[in-house]
Design a protein around this motif. Sequence first.
Motif, PDB file in Angstrom:
ATOM      1  N   LEU A  15       0.854  -1.214   0.094  1.00 17.16           N
ATOM      2  CA  LEU A  15      -0.049   0.226   0.058  1.00 17.16           C
ATOM      3  C   LEU A  15       0.971   1.127   0.201  1.00 17.16           C
ATOM      4  O   LEU A  15       1.665   1.362   1.024  1.00 17.16           O
ATOM      5  N   GLY A  16       1.181   1.880  -1.308  1.00 20.15           N
ATOM      6  CA  GLY A  16       2.034   2.839  -1.312  1.00 20.15           C
ATOM      7  C   GLY A  16       3.675   2.386  -1.098  1.00 20.15           C
ATOM      8  O   GLY A  16       3.764   1.309  -1.669  1.00 20.15           O
ATOM      9  N   GLU A  17       4.307   2.914  -0.206  1.00 18.46           N
ATOM     10  CA  GLU A  17       5.663   2.612  -0.057  1.00 18.46           C
ATOM     11  C   GLU A  17       5.744   1.617   0.966  1.00 18.46           C
ATOM     12  O   GLU A  17       6.597   0.783   1.345  1.00 18.46           O
ATOM     13  N   GLU A  18       4.658   1.050   1.873  1.00 15.99           N
ATOM     14  CA  GLU A  18       4.610   0.204   3.109  1.00 15.99           C
ATOM     15  C   GLU A  18       4.161  -1.164   2.358  1.00 15.99           C
ATOM     16  O   GLU A  18       3.468  -1.342   1.643  1.00 15.99           O
ATOM     17  N   ILE A  19       4.896  -2.104   3.147  1.00 16.30           N
ATOM     18  CA  ILE A  19       4.751  -3.503   2.707  1.00 16.30           C
ATOM     19  C   ILE A  19       3.971  -4.293   3.914  1.00 16.30           C
ATOM     20  O   ILE A  19       4.376  -4.142   4.982  1.00 16.30           O
ATOM     21  N   PHE A  20       3.041  -4.922   3.380  1.00 16.74           N
ATOM     22  CA  PHE A  20       2.141  -5.846   4.265  1.00 16.74           C
ATOM     23  C   PHE A  20       1.864  -7.118   4.094  1.00 16.74           C
ATOM     24  O   PHE A  20       2.600  -7.674   3.136  1.00 16.74           O
ATOM     25  N   ALA A  21       1.595  -7.901   5.149  1.00 15.86           N
ATOM     26  CA  ALA A  21       1.349  -9.401   4.746  1.00 15.86           C
ATOM     27  C   ALA A  21       0.119 -10.068   5.390  1.00 15.86           C
ATOM     28  O   ALA A  21      -0.094  -9.345   6.722  1.00 15.86           O
ATOM     29  N   VAL A  22      -0.316 -11.163   4.836  1.00 19.58           N
ATOM     30  CA  VAL A  22      -1.471 -11.775   5.565  1.00 19.58           C
ATOM     31  C   VAL A  22      -1.143 -13.249   5.229  1.00 19.58           C
ATOM     32  O   VAL A  22      -0.453 -13.413   4.363  1.00 19.58           O
ATOM     33  N   PRO A  23      -1.656 -14.069   6.355  1.00 20.35           N
ATOM     34  CA  PRO A  23      -1.263 -15.477   6.258  1.00 20.35           C
ATOM     35  C   PRO A  23      -1.750 -16.002   5.123  1.00 20.35           C
ATOM     36  O   PRO A  23      -3.124 -15.681   4.554  1.00 20.35           O
ATOM     37  N   VAL A  24      -0.931 -16.861   4.243  1.00 24.28           N
ATOM     38  CA  VAL A  24      -1.611 -17.507   2.781  1.00 24.28           C
ATOM     39  C   VAL A  24      -2.629 -18.325   3.120  1.00 24.28           C
ATOM     40  O   VAL A  24      -3.460 -18.421   2.185  1.00 24.28           O
ATOM     41  N   GLU A  25      -3.104 -18.950   4.185  1.00 24.05           N
ATOM     42  CA  GLU A  25      -4.163 -19.717   4.397  1.00 24.05           C
ATOM     43  C   GLU A  25      -5.508 -18.988   4.251  1.00 24.05           C
ATOM     44  O   GLU A  25      -6.536 -19.571   3.864  1.00 24.05           O
ATOM     45  N   VAL A  26      -5.506 -17.345   4.690  1.00 25.27           N
ATOM     46  CA  VAL A  26      -6.827 -16.969   4.452  1.00 25.27           C
ATOM     47  C   VAL A  26      -7.077 -16.347   2.939  1.00 25.27           C
ATOM     48  O   VAL A  26      -8.233 -15.806   2.655  1.00 25.27           O
ATOM     49  N   VAL A  27      -5.844 -16.588   2.065  1.00 27.40           N
ATOM     50  CA  VAL A  27      -6.192 -15.960   0.764  1.00 27.40           C
ATOM     51  C   VAL A  27      -6.800 -16.982  -0.166  1.00 27.40           C
ATOM     52  O   VAL A  27      -6.027 -17.811  -0.439  1.00 27.40           O
ATOM     53  N   ARG A  28      -7.788 -16.888  -0.675  1.00 26.78           N
ATOM     54  CA  ARG A  28      -8.637 -17.878  -1.580  1.00 26.78           C
ATOM     55  C   ARG A  28      -8.114 -17.554  -2.917  1.00 26.78           C
ATOM     56  O   ARG A  28      -7.807 -18.567  -3.627  1.00 26.78           O
ATOM     57  N   GLU A  29      -7.629 -16.194  -3.583  1.00 25.91           N
ATOM     58  CA  GLU A  29      -7.295 -15.930  -4.856  1.00 25.91           C
ATOM     59  C   GLU A  29      -6.898 -14.412  -4.715  1.00 25.91           C
ATOM     60  O   GLU A  29      -7.395 -13.747  -4.074  1.00 25.91           O
ATOM     61  N   ILE A  30      -6.156 -14.233  -5.916  1.00 23.94           N
ATOM     62  CA  ILE A  30      -5.747 -12.819  -5.963  1.00 23.94           C
ATOM     63  C   ILE A  30      -6.237 -12.538  -7.407  1.00 23.94           C
ATOM     64  O   ILE A  30      -6.023 -13.206  -8.511  1.00 23.94           O
ATOM     65  N   LEU A  31      -7.035 -11.484  -7.783  1.00 21.85           N
ATOM     66  CA  LEU A  31      -7.622 -10.933  -9.056  1.00 21.85           C
ATOM     67  C   LEU A  31      -7.098  -9.728  -9.183  1.00 21.85           C
ATOM     68  O   LEU A  31      -6.995  -8.922  -8.625  1.00 21.85           O
ATOM     69  N   ASP A  32      -7.341  -9.566 -10.794  1.00 23.74           N
ATOM     70  CA  ASP A  32      -7.162  -8.012 -11.138  1.00 23.74           C
ATOM     71  C   ASP A  32      -8.022  -7.137 -10.753  1.00 23.74           C
ATOM     72  O   ASP A  32      -9.211  -7.583 -10.542  1.00 23.74           O
ATOM     73  N   HIS A  33      -7.898  -5.992 -10.448  1.00 24.39           N
ATOM     74  CA  HIS A  33      -8.743  -4.721 -10.148  1.00 24.39           C
ATOM     75  C   HIS A  33      -9.798  -4.616 -11.128  1.00 24.39           C
ATOM     76  O   HIS A  33      -9.385  -4.548 -12.320  1.00 24.39           O
ATOM     77  N   GLU A  34     -11.100  -4.621 -10.713  1.00 23.68           N
ATOM     78  CA  GLU A  34     -12.260  -4.007 -11.697  1.00 23.68           C
ATOM     79  C   GLU A  34     -13.148  -3.206 -10.647  1.00 23.68           C
ATOM     80  O   GLU A  34     -13.313  -3.314  -9.481  1.00 23.68           O
ATOM     81  N   GLU A  35     -13.972  -2.475 -11.476  1.00 26.69           N
ATOM     82  CA  GLU A  35     -14.865  -1.676 -10.686  1.00 26.69           C
ATOM     83  C   GLU A  35     -15.956  -2.671  -9.991  1.00 26.69           C
ATOM     84  O   GLU A  35     -16.334  -3.779 -10.404  1.00 26.69           O
ATOM     85  N   VAL A  36     -16.351  -2.164  -8.878  1.00 24.91           N
ATOM     86  CA  VAL A  36     -17.328  -2.919  -8.150  1.00 24.91           C
ATOM     87  C   VAL A  36     -18.784  -2.178  -8.042  1.00 24.91           C
ATOM     88  O   VAL A  36     -18.732  -1.211  -8.474  1.00 24.91           O
TER      89      VAL A  36
END
Length: 160
Positions: A15-36
């Motif tokens: 997010l900007g210059e900051e690096i974050f992490a979340v546990p892999v087991e909670v990530v179902r998938e990673i998608l391209d951005h699109e309007e919601v």
Amino acid sequence: MAPIQSESQFVTFALGEEIFAVPVEVVREILDHEEVFKIPNGPDYLMGLRDVRGQGVPTIDLRLKLGLPRTVPTPNTRVLVLDIPFEDRSLTLGMVADRVFEVTPFRRDQIEHAPEIGIAWNSDYIAGVVRRAEGFVVIIDLTRLLSSNDTALLSSRRAA
């Protein structure tokens, strides 16, 4: 007795210059951005609903939730679709990131407690920090990030 894991896998993102992490087991998938699909009268960080394989998934702008400026989508912007476990249920949520980097292991002894001062966001949401050559990685505690008010709102929106 099973041995305590000395290493866990995390998905790292920016997010900007900051690096974050979340546990892999909670990530179902990673998608391209699109309007919601916009939801009227929602909190500012709730961008709206996104169709994920036939399921309406509430999608949040994590930048706003952390008190940072609103996300400006770029070709690198991604949505992490998360299944966040709570005591009595699981919440499926889309979370917008400026860029997703990799799945990386962190050893338990690498993860330090969150510092109490000198950071731009509320440290209640921080499960820990990992020091790397290029700076820090902040591990987000998703259950603490989303208060009970948030989870009730997001769950009711999904059911609507």
